[in-house]
Design an enzyme around this catalytic site. Structure first.
Site, PDB file in Angstrom:
ATOM      1  N   ASP A 189       0.835  -1.193   0.000  1.00  0.00           N
ATOM      2  CA  ASP A 189       0.000   0.000   0.000  1.00  0.00           C
ATOM      3  C   ASP A 189       0.876   1.252   0.000  1.00  0.00           C
ATOM      4  O   ASP A 189       1.893   1.316   0.702  1.00  0.00           O
ATOM      5  CB  ASP A 189      -0.889  -0.031   1.250  1.00  0.00           C
ATOM      6  CG  ASP A 189      -1.802   1.170   1.360  1.00  0.00           C
ATOM      7  OD1 ASP A 189      -2.717   1.283   0.529  1.00  0.00           O
ATOM      8  OD2 ASP A 189      -1.602   1.976   2.281  1.00  0.00           O
ATOM      9  N   GLU A 249       1.641  -0.276  -5.024  1.00  0.00           N
ATOM     10  CA  GLU A 249       0.720   0.816  -5.318  1.00  0.00           C
ATOM     11  C   GLU A 249       1.613   2.041  -5.550  1.00  0.00           C
ATOM     12  O   GLU A 249       2.178   2.586  -4.587  1.00  0.00           O
ATOM     13  CB  GLU A 249      -0.245   1.058  -4.154  1.00  0.00           C
ATOM     14  CG  GLU A 249      -1.256   2.151  -4.464  1.00  0.00           C
ATOM     15  CD  GLU A 249      -2.222   2.419  -3.317  1.00  0.00           C
ATOM     16  OE1 GLU A 249      -3.400   2.727  -3.591  1.00  0.00           O
ATOM     17  OE2 GLU A 249      -1.802   2.326  -2.144  1.00  0.00           O
TER      18      GLU A 249
END
Length: 705
Positions: free
Chosen positions: A343, A380
């Protein structure tokens, strides 16, 4: 300071709590501590403090005889409390072991966990004891249920399915009620069979590290549902266990069930920030142990926030690098996980908060680790800052969530752009990934994900409707690139509903027919809606839970999606592991040809016609570069995909005989389940009446001699 007890020195590595020599060896890192107490907590809440006197490499350690698995514990750190100098040692706060493999208890009240009184920078340390108000670590037993043989699915064959452990089975009628929304819920035969029949090869689980509510939520009485608020990077989240305390065993059982079905398990991991929030937040673990070693802090001792969540872990710190790599290796080996999606990964490539470096210490440690190098690694490629948007800039071993793919495909189907960018996205985003030797599957293609609209909402809402989140509709992105087909939200208008269904099929078909690695957001294939809420991270209710109630539109979309995943699986030309180069093939034609509406190849000038809403894509299958598991090339038929985003019907001329002696209809998005109206093959040069906003797929069978 501590009760007298004979303890042995032990050793510093591995960190954490490990059963050893008739007791448990404890080891925790703190370079700023002057003393560290191990606190053993009995079932009735009594505390026994044991001073760890051994310190090696900045790690405090000792072996305590007689301690057994199941023992609750924490640490108290004595040392300087000087927020303006970046240190916040406060022995009144009992701290979670960063390496704890099990965590018990929840943080429900913020004030007792605060390490300060008054102003977080200038006020004195809080003297309120946090014991009994904060989570604790738990000693675990080694081993557990076997996680099975890893499927090791090649990336070019991978279809990812992003799901939330709780939300996926919370409403599932076949799962026993006490197992709904748990790790064991995902092991139910009905659930596993659903995933297999859907055609996905990997589940990407939203955060399953133990997490806690961040300060703004605690202050407002809300709770984090998504889980992007980590407390411990080694402990599976206890809230997803069907029986308290059995989360490790149940997690292993879940992984084993997926592996037995040939499905890989990928984890969405949040190594960019923690639940402690900014300096005004609680002292639960890292902040009290060694804030400068774990967090990015400015010269005044305040957090540098690259994540939008109050703090940022320091990816240049050896302490953080070691913790992250140890966590990933633990989940990959002892818990059987197959890969990781990092993330806000860009934040991990900004040492000291500076410029992005794809070869940062943390990224280098991950990609050079012999275990992690064999895992699927997904980044990401952005953080919460403008400087953090780094799509296409990660090093070769990383794949990336391709936000440019998402935006481009959405824009095309809502009629906002021409076809130039679409061609790049359909063919693997070579413009983003080829320069540093990556392959097309480095592009994780997606239309929707957990943050943002569902597929149904993408074609039903023009504006976000996030009032239920408790932030006056200010949260969530305003960059939707959506089209509501003429009516905002739910409607009974049959024309609007028909258009929405077709648009959703167009988007799903584009996703699964594009070169690259497709990712489906759980429930999109079941026509799931969040009623226009594009950021329901605090809603543990039907807004987020997948609805398993039989419904005609849901069943149609499910059948359509299954048809597409099967088509992709059996058609190697549609999922090739190398970029198209225009190379000649045994058919005598290039490996990829783009067509106009009149059946002629696109010219250079055609690409710059921004009013163009039609594109034909012909993929030669005679020399497909896909290989079987033995490494042999797999031949395939050739494929013709016609995409028309215009709002009026058009006539399309099929390409000439050099591209196919006949064209067999395979998919039609104007049909509720994708079944073409006719199975009669068409001839080269035939005219196809193509409705507005439609996608058609034709097979051009290869000739055999």
């Amino acid at each position: 300071m501590s009760s007298p007890l004979h303890i042995l020195p032990g050793r510093p590595f591995p960190l954490g709590a490990h059963s050893e020599a008739g007791g448990v060896r404890f080891a925790v890192s703190s370079s700023v501590a002057e003393a560290v107490e191990l606190c053993l907590i009995s079932e009735d809440g009594d505390e026994q403090r044991i001073e760890l006197t051994e310190r090696t490499f900045g790690i405090w350690h000792g072996l305590v005889p007689g301690v057994i698995p199941g023992q609750r514990y924490g640490y108290r750190v004595h040392g300087p409390y000087a927020p303006l100098h970046r240190v916040r040692c406060n022995p009144a706060k009992i701290l979670v072991d960063p390496y704890a493999r099990r965590i018990t208890g929840t943080l429900r009240e913020l004030d007792p966990a605060l390490g300060y009184t008054g102003d977080p920078m200038t006020g004195p340390p809080s003297e309120v004891d946090s014991l009994g108000k904060v989570p604790l670590s738990v000693v675990t037993s080694p081993g557990g249920p076997d996680t099975g043989v890893k499927p090791d699915v090649p990336f070019e064959e991978t279809v990812i399915y992003e799901l939330h452990v709780r939300g996926f089975t919370k409403r599932h009628p076949d799962v026993p009620e006490h197992q709904r929304g748990t790790y064991l819920g995902l092991t139910h035969p009905s659930v596993v069979d659903y995933l297999v029949r859907l055609g996905v090869t990997a589940v990407e689980l939203m955060p399953v590290h133990a997490f806690a509510d961040e300060p703004p939520l605690l202050r407002s009485g809300r709770h984090n549902y998504w889980g992007y608020s980590t407390l411990g990077y080694f402990a599976p989240h206890p809230g997803y266990a069907s029986e308290p305390g059995r989360e490790l065993a149940e997690f292993r059982t879940m992984v084993a069930a997926m592996h037995a079905a040939g499905i890989e398990v990928l984890l969405d991991v949040v190594f960019n920030h923690t639940c402690e929030g900014s300096v005004s937040g609680p002292t639960l673990s890292l902040r009290g142990l060694d804030a400068p070693a774990y967090y990015l802090l400015d010269a005044q001792g305040r957090d540098v926030d690259l994540t939008g969540c109050g703090n940022t872990l320091n990816p240049a710190s050896p302490t953080v690098v070691r913790m992250v790599v140890d966590s990933m290796r633990y989940f990959a080996t002892e818990l059987g996980v197959d890969g990781f999606r990092l993330d806000l990964a860009t934040a991990l490539g900004r040492p000291h908060g500076g410029e992005f470096d794809p070869h940062s210490p943390l990224f280098t440690a991950i990609t050079c680790d012999p275990v992690l190098a064999q895992c699927k690694l997904i980044a990401e490629p952005w953080d919460a800052t403008a400087a953090g948007y780094r799509i296409g800039q990660f090093s070769p071993q990383w794949t990336e969530w391709n936000g440019i793919y998402r935006d481009g495909v959405r824009d095309f189907w809502r009629g906002a752009v021409g076809v130039r960018d679409l061609a790049y996205r359909l063919s693997g985003s070579e413009d983003l990934y080829a320069a540093n030797t990556r392959r097309p599957w480095a592009s994780i293609n997606f239309i929707t994900a957990h943050d943002g609209y569902t597929l149904r909402d993408l074609v039903s809402y023009q504006d976000k409707h996030n009032e239920a989140n408790g932030e006056q509709n200010r949260d969530g992105t305003n960059d939707h690139r959506s089209w509501n087909c003429g009516v905002e939200g739910e409607t009974d208008d049959p024309a609007v509903l028909s258009t929405r269904d077709r648009q959703a099929r167009n988007l799903m078909a584009t996703l699964l027919l594009s070169t690259g690695t497709p990712m489906i957001c759980a429930g999109d294939e079941r026509w799931r809606t969040q009623h226009g809420n594009n950021n329901p991270y605090v809603l543990d209710d039907e807004t987020n839970w997948v609805d398993w109630t039989p419904a005609e539109r849901a069943e149609d979309m499910l059948a359509f999606t299954r048809r597409l995943t099967l088509l992709r699986a059996v058609s190697p030309a549609l999922r090739q592991p190398a970029f198209f180069t225009g190379r000649p093939t045994r058919s005598g034609e290039p490996d990829l040809v783009w067509f106009r509406q009149d059946g002629h190849p696109m010219t250079d000038g055609d690409w710059f016609d921004d009013a163009r809403r039609f594109l034909g894509m012909w993929i030669d299958g005679s020399e497909s570069l896909s290989r079987d598991r033995a490494g042999e090339l797999v031949p395939d038929d050739s494929w013709l995909v016609l995409l028309h985003a215009g709002d009026r019907p058009i006539d399309v001329t099929l390409p000439g005989v050099r591209y196919g002696k006949r064209y067999e209809p395979e998919l039609d998005t104007t049909s509720r389940r994708g079944t073409p109206a006719s199975s009669i093959p068409l001839e080269p040069g035939d005219i196809v009446a193509m409705p507005a906003r439609a996608l058609l797929v034709f097979r051009a069978p290869r000739t055999t001699t």
